[in-house]
Design a protein around this motif. Sequence first.
Motif, PDB file in Angstrom:
ATOM      1  N   ILE A   1      -5.018   7.929   0.097  1.00  0.00           N
ATOM      2  CA  ILE A   1      -5.898   7.138  -0.783  1.00  0.00           C
ATOM      3  C   ILE A   1      -5.710   5.652  -0.500  1.00  0.00           C
ATOM      4  O   ILE A   1      -6.570   4.839  -0.801  1.00  0.00           O
ATOM      5  CB  ILE A   1      -5.566   7.478  -2.248  1.00  0.00           C
ATOM      6  CG1 ILE A   1      -5.708   8.955  -2.437  1.00  0.00           C
ATOM      7  CG2 ILE A   1      -6.380   6.645  -3.226  1.00  0.00           C
ATOM      8  CD1 ILE A   1      -6.665   9.454  -3.387  1.00  0.00           C
ATOM      9  N   ASN A   2      -4.542   5.314   0.054  1.00  0.00           N
ATOM     10  CA  ASN A   2      -4.281   3.905   0.327  1.00  0.00           C
ATOM     11  C   ASN A   2      -4.459   3.529   1.798  1.00  0.00           C
ATOM     12  O   ASN A   2      -3.966   2.502   2.248  1.00  0.00           O
ATOM     13  CB  ASN A   2      -2.883   3.529  -0.169  1.00  0.00           C
ATOM     14  CG  ASN A   2      -2.901   3.295  -1.661  1.00  0.00           C
ATOM     15  OD1 ASN A   2      -3.358   2.271  -2.139  1.00  0.00           O
ATOM     16  ND2 ASN A   2      -2.451   4.280  -2.420  1.00  0.00           N
TER      17      ASN A   2
ATOM     18  N   TRP B   1      -5.904   5.457 -16.013  1.00  0.00           N
ATOM     19  CA  TRP B   1      -7.054   6.111 -15.411  1.00  0.00           C
ATOM     20  C   TRP B   1      -8.012   6.542 -16.525  1.00  0.00           C
ATOM     21  O   TRP B   1      -7.629   7.332 -17.367  1.00  0.00           O
ATOM     22  CB  TRP B   1      -6.577   7.341 -14.628  1.00  0.00           C
ATOM     23  CG  TRP B   1      -7.493   7.799 -13.554  1.00  0.00           C
ATOM     24  CD1 TRP B   1      -8.774   8.221 -13.716  1.00  0.00           C
ATOM     25  CD2 TRP B   1      -7.210   7.897 -12.160  1.00  0.00           C
ATOM     26  NE1 TRP B   1      -9.308   8.571 -12.510  1.00  0.00           N
ATOM     27  CE2 TRP B   1      -8.373   8.386 -11.533  1.00  0.00           C
ATOM     28  CE3 TRP B   1      -6.092   7.633 -11.365  1.00  0.00           C
ATOM     29  CZ2 TRP B   1      -8.445   8.615 -10.167  1.00  0.00           C
ATOM     30  CZ3 TRP B   1      -6.169   7.863 -10.008  1.00  0.00           C
ATOM     31  CH2 TRP B   1      -7.335   8.345  -9.407  1.00  0.00           C
TER      32      TRP B   1
ATOM     33  N   LYS C   1     -12.803   6.024   0.453  1.00  0.00           N
ATOM     34  CA  LYS C   1     -11.467   6.240  -0.092  1.00  0.00           C
ATOM     35  C   LYS C   1     -11.057   7.711  -0.221  1.00  0.00           C
ATOM     36  O   LYS C   1     -10.039   8.128   0.302  1.00  0.00           O
ATOM     37  CB  LYS C   1     -11.448   5.586  -1.473  1.00  0.00           C
ATOM     38  CG  LYS C   1     -10.124   5.443  -2.114  1.00  0.00           C
ATOM     39  CD  LYS C   1     -10.305   4.483  -3.276  1.00  0.00           C
ATOM     40  CE  LYS C   1      -9.193   4.540  -4.267  1.00  0.00           C
ATOM     41  NZ  LYS C   1      -9.401   3.575  -5.351  1.00  0.00           N
ATOM     42  N   TYR C   2     -11.878   8.507  -0.927  1.00  0.00           N
ATOM     43  CA  TYR C   2     -11.494   9.902  -1.163  1.00  0.00           C
ATOM     44  C   TYR C   2     -11.939  10.821  -0.026  1.00  0.00           C
ATOM     45  O   TYR C   2     -11.527  11.969   0.033  1.00  0.00           O
ATOM     46  CB  TYR C   2     -12.049  10.392  -2.498  1.00  0.00           C
ATOM     47  CG  TYR C   2     -11.452   9.631  -3.663  1.00  0.00           C
ATOM     48  CD1 TYR C   2     -10.123   9.855  -4.053  1.00  0.00           C
ATOM     49  CD2 TYR C   2     -12.169   8.664  -4.343  1.00  0.00           C
ATOM     50  CE1 TYR C   2      -9.546   9.149  -5.092  1.00  0.00           C
ATOM     51  CE2 TYR C   2     -11.602   7.947  -5.387  1.00  0.00           C
ATOM     52  CZ  TYR C   2     -10.300   8.183  -5.759  1.00  0.00           C
ATOM     53  OH  TYR C   2      -9.725   7.477  -6.770  1.00  0.00           O
TER      54      TYR C   2
ATOM     55  N   GLY D   1     -12.521  -4.318   4.822  1.00  0.00           N
ATOM     56  CA  GLY D   1     -13.198  -3.952   3.578  1.00  0.00           C
ATOM     57  C   GLY D   1     -14.110  -2.747   3.640  1.00  0.00           C
ATOM     58  O   GLY D   1     -14.324  -2.095   2.631  1.00  0.00           O
TER      59      GLY D   1
ATOM     60  N   HIS E   1     -13.153   1.087   2.230  1.00  0.00           N
ATOM     61  CA  HIS E   1     -12.901   1.453   0.833  1.00  0.00           C
ATOM     62  C   HIS E   1     -13.894   2.464   0.280  1.00  0.00           C
ATOM     63  O   HIS E   1     -13.547   3.280  -0.560  1.00  0.00           O
ATOM     64  CB  HIS E   1     -12.902   0.208  -0.049  1.00  0.00           C
ATOM     65  CG  HIS E   1     -11.652  -0.592   0.117  1.00  0.00           C
ATOM     66  ND1 HIS E   1     -10.523  -0.342  -0.613  1.00  0.00           N
ATOM     67  CD2 HIS E   1     -11.349  -1.611   0.949  1.00  0.00           C
ATOM     68  CE1 HIS E   1      -9.575  -1.192  -0.248  1.00  0.00           C
ATOM     69  NE2 HIS E   1     -10.053  -1.972   0.703  1.00  0.00           N
ATOM     70  N   GLN E   2     -15.142   2.379   0.740  1.00  0.00           N
ATOM     71  CA  GLN E   2     -16.127   3.292   0.177  1.00  0.00           C
ATOM     72  C   GLN E   2     -15.872   4.735   0.586  1.00  0.00           C
ATOM     73  O   GLN E   2     -16.438   5.652   0.021  1.00  0.00           O
ATOM     74  CB  GLN E   2     -17.536   2.852   0.558  1.00  0.00           C
ATOM     75  CG  GLN E   2     -17.699   2.534   2.011  1.00  0.00           C
ATOM     76  CD  GLN E   2     -19.061   1.937   2.296  1.00  0.00           C
ATOM     77  OE1 GLN E   2     -20.044   2.377   1.758  1.00  0.00           O
ATOM     78  NE2 GLN E   2     -19.100   0.920   3.130  1.00  0.00           N
TER      79      GLN E   2
ATOM     80  N   ALA F   1       0.834  -1.198   0.000  1.00  0.00           N
ATOM     81  CA  ALA F   1       0.000   0.000   0.000  1.00  0.00           C
ATOM     82  C   ALA F   1       0.871   1.252   0.000  1.00  0.00           C
ATOM     83  O   ALA F   1       0.560   2.238  -0.671  1.00  0.00           O
ATOM     84  CB  ALA F   1      -0.933   0.000   1.205  1.00  0.00           C
TER      85      ALA F   1
ATOM     86  N   LEU G   1     -12.618  15.567  -9.410  1.00  0.00           N
ATOM     87  CA  LEU G   1     -11.905  14.784  -8.400  1.00  0.00           C
ATOM     88  C   LEU G   1     -10.477  15.314  -8.235  1.00  0.00           C
ATOM     89  O   LEU G   1      -9.990  15.501  -7.125  1.00  0.00           O
ATOM     90  CB  LEU G   1     -11.879  13.306  -8.823  1.00  0.00           C
ATOM     91  CG  LEU G   1     -11.063  12.390  -7.939  1.00  0.00           C
ATOM     92  CD1 LEU G   1     -11.714  12.241  -6.583  1.00  0.00           C
ATOM     93  CD2 LEU G   1     -10.914  11.028  -8.590  1.00  0.00           C
TER      94      LEU G   1
ATOM     95  N   ALA H   1      -7.223   2.608   3.131  1.00  0.00           N
ATOM     96  CA  ALA H   1      -8.129   1.452   3.262  1.00  0.00           C
ATOM     97  C   ALA H   1      -7.383   0.109   3.206  1.00  0.00           C
ATOM     98  O   ALA H   1      -7.573  -0.719   4.103  1.00  0.00           O
ATOM     99  CB  ALA H   1      -9.232   1.529   2.210  1.00  0.00           C
ATOM    100  N   PRO H   2      -6.524  -0.147   2.191  1.00  0.00           N
ATOM    101  CA  PRO H   2      -5.807  -1.424   2.211  1.00  0.00           C
ATOM    102  C   PRO H   2      -4.865  -1.564   3.409  1.00  0.00           C
ATOM    103  O   PRO H   2      -4.663  -2.673   3.926  1.00  0.00           O
ATOM    104  CB  PRO H   2      -5.035  -1.452   0.889  1.00  0.00           C
ATOM    105  CG  PRO H   2      -5.092  -0.096   0.338  1.00  0.00           C
ATOM    106  CD  PRO H   2      -6.282   0.566   0.923  1.00  0.00           C
TER     107      PRO H   2
END
Lengths: 433, 305
Positions: free
Chosen positions: B257-258, B217, B281-282, B275, B278-279, B11, B226, B260-261
Motif C-alpha cells: 500500500i505504501n 479509518w 494504491k490498492y 505522484g 497513488h491512484q 513509508a 476493501l 507509491a510514496p
Amino acid sequence: MPRRLFVSVLAIMLGIALSFPAGAVEEIKIGVLYPLTGGAAAEGKELRDGAELATEIANNAKSELSMTMAKNAGIKSLGGAKIKLIIQDHQGNPQLGADLAKKLIQDDKVVGLMGAYHSAVTKTVAAVAERYGVPLINESSTSPALTKEGNKWFWRTTPHDTTFTNDLFVFLEGLTQGKVKGVKAFDKKDLLPVVSACEKTEWGSNVDAAIKELGKAKGFEPQVSLLYAAKAPDLSSEVQSLLAPKPGTMLFAGYGADAILMVKTLKSMKAKPKVIWGQDAGFESPEFVSTLGDDVEGILTRTVFSPRVGDVKKVAKEVNDLYKAKTGRDLSGASARSFTATQAWVHILEKAGSTKPEAIQKAANDIKIDADELIVPWKGIKFSTSGQDLGQNELGTGMIGQYQKGKDGKMILEIVYPFELATTNMIYPVKGW
Amino acid sequence: MEDLFIQISKAVVAGLMMGLVFGLVALGLTIIFGVMDIVNFAHGEFLMIGMYAGLLTATLLRVDPLVGLPVAAVVGILLGLVCYYSLVRFLLRGPIVAQLFGTFGLMLFLRNVALMVMGAEPQSLHHGILVGKSFVVGPGMVIELTKLAAGVLSLAAFAGTWWLLNRTKIGKGLTATALDGQAARYMGIPTERMNAFAWALGGATVSVAGALLVNFWPVDPNVGLLFTMIAFTTVALGGFGSIPGAALAGLIVGMMINIAPMWDACAVYLEMEVGWLHQFKYSFVYLAFFLIMVFRPRGLFGWKH
C-alpha cells in the motif's frame, strides 16, 4: 330575468373565470438529482434546501424581496402555474443518476431536469437529457469538459474550474505582490514548491489538469500532483508524498469525507505549508467546518458565496435570512448555487410561456438575468450559444474565501479575492498545526 | 540521498504499522479456514461491525475509543457464535457450493442490515486520547499515535492468539481439529465446540482489528469489501491456515500500500515524474492476489493441502 340578478350572475361568473385563467393552473414538474446519501450527502442536503427555498419564493408572492421571481405567485406567463421539484438521490453514482433521469422523464413526465453536483453524474444525466430532448440546468458541476460536448439541452449557471483555477493563480500572484488586504509583498519563492492532490473522478481530474496547465503559465507548476479515490479511507501515503518536497502551497480538490480526511491527515503529519487552498466542494461544506472546528482556520477555498456577500448585496442578505430561518444555517456555495439555478429555471419558464421543450430551449438560449436579481456576486446569467463553451453562463465569476474565527468564536468564510471585495485582512501564512 | 533514505523509511514504518493491523484482520479468516476449510466471505463485514462497535461505544458512552476494544471483542465473539450456530453448522453438512454461497449471503445480509441501521454515510471518530496525535522521531519522521497503537496492539493480539493456540489445552484441541477432524473426534475432542470456538476467536480478532482501525479509518457499511480483498490477499500470501503466515503477509501487504510514496521518493532522486502511482494504491494488492493464485497457490507458509 331582472337586470340586477343578471349583472350579479355575470359578475360571479367573471370572478370564477378570472381565478381560473385560460389553460388552467397546472404544476410544472422539475426533476432534481442530488447526492443525498454517501460521502457528499451533506452537500446534497445543502443543494436541496437551496433549491426548495427558491421554489418556495417562486410559488408564493414575497413582495419584501427585491427580486422579480418573488413578485408573482407561480409562473405568470403560464397562468400562475406552480413549480414542483421531484428530488431524487443519485448517491454520487453516475449509472444511478442516468437511470433516475430516465425514470423522471418517462414516468414522472418532468418538464426539465436540474442537478447533479458530481460532474461525473452530471455527464451521464446530460447524455440522457440530450437523448430525450429534455432541458437540463446544472447548478454546481464545474468540470470544464461538461460544456465542451456541444450538448443542445444542457446549460450551466456556475462558472467552471478553468475560471476558478485561473482566479487561484491570479490570487497567488497578487498575494506575492502585496495586493491582498493585510499582506505585504514578498518573494514568490516562499510559496514554492506547489503540490496538489485531487480526487480522481471527472471533476477532480479536470481540476488537476487545469492546475497543471494554468499553474505552468504563471510559474506555479506543481512539483507533486496526484490523484486519489474520493472514497479512499486512508490518505497517509498520499500525504507523505505531498509533504516530501516541503511545500509552500498545497492545492486540493476533494468532495466531502475525503476533504475532511485530508485535513485530518495533514494535521496528524504536522504539515507546515504557507497556503492551503481547496477547490470548493468538500472544503466549503458545513460539515467540513463542524467536524474540523478550529483546524480549518486559515484554509482558503474558492467559492461563489459567503454570508459576507450580504454586506455588499442586499438581496443576498434577504435570501440568506430566509434560508437561515428555514434551516438554521447560512447559505453556502452549494445552496446559493442551487438557489440560483432554480431561479434561472423560473426566469426561463416565464420567458418561454410554455412547457414545450423547444420553447424552453429557445428561452434558455435567449435569457439574460441581471446581476441585481442574483444572490451570488456574478455579473448576471447569459448562456453562451456558440463556440467552445456551449451552454455555459458567460457572466459568472469566482471568489476565494478564507476561514477565520469571528468575534463570536464561530468560523466564517471571509472574502480575500477578488481583491477589491476583501472583507478582512488575510491570515498569512496559515497557522498550521 | 539523505532525503531519499528518510522518505523510504517513513513509508516502510507506515507500511509496518498498517501491515500489523492487516495481519490481524486476516488472522480470523485464516483460523476459520484452517479449522474447517470454510472461506468466510462475510469476514469484511465482521470487521465493519467491529468498527461500528468501537465507534458507537466511544460516541454513545462518551468514553475513549480504546475502551471500545473489549466491547468490540465481545461483540465479535457473539457474532462468531451466532453465525456458527445459526448458519455455518448447517452449511457444513451441505456441498462446498452451499458453504460458498452461504457465507456470501451472510455478507450481503450483514452489509444491508448495517445500511438500514447506520445509514450509508461514512462516520469517523474525531476525539480520543490518540486521535489526531502524533510525535516526531528524528529528522522529519512523523509517527501517528493511532497507527502506532494499532500496530502494537495488533502485535499483542497476535501474541495472545499464538499463546492460546499453542500453549493451552483448548488451543491444542483446536489445532488437532484443524489437522484431522475425524481423528480428533475419536480422541474425545469435542470438535463441534472447537468449530464454534474458531468462529468466536475469528470474530473476536477481526472485531478488535476493526475497533483499532476506526481510530483513523472512517467506517461505512461498504468498508468491508476493501478489507475482504486485503484479507484474502494476506491469507493467500501467508498460506491458508497459517498464523505466522498471516502476520508476515500482513506486513508485506502493508508495504504494498505504501509503494507509491516509496516510488515517489526514488522518482525525485531519479528526476522522474512523481505522484501518478497513488491512484493505483490498492491495485498492487489485487495484482499480488492474482499472481499468488496463479504461481504459488499455497502461499508462503501454507501447510494445508
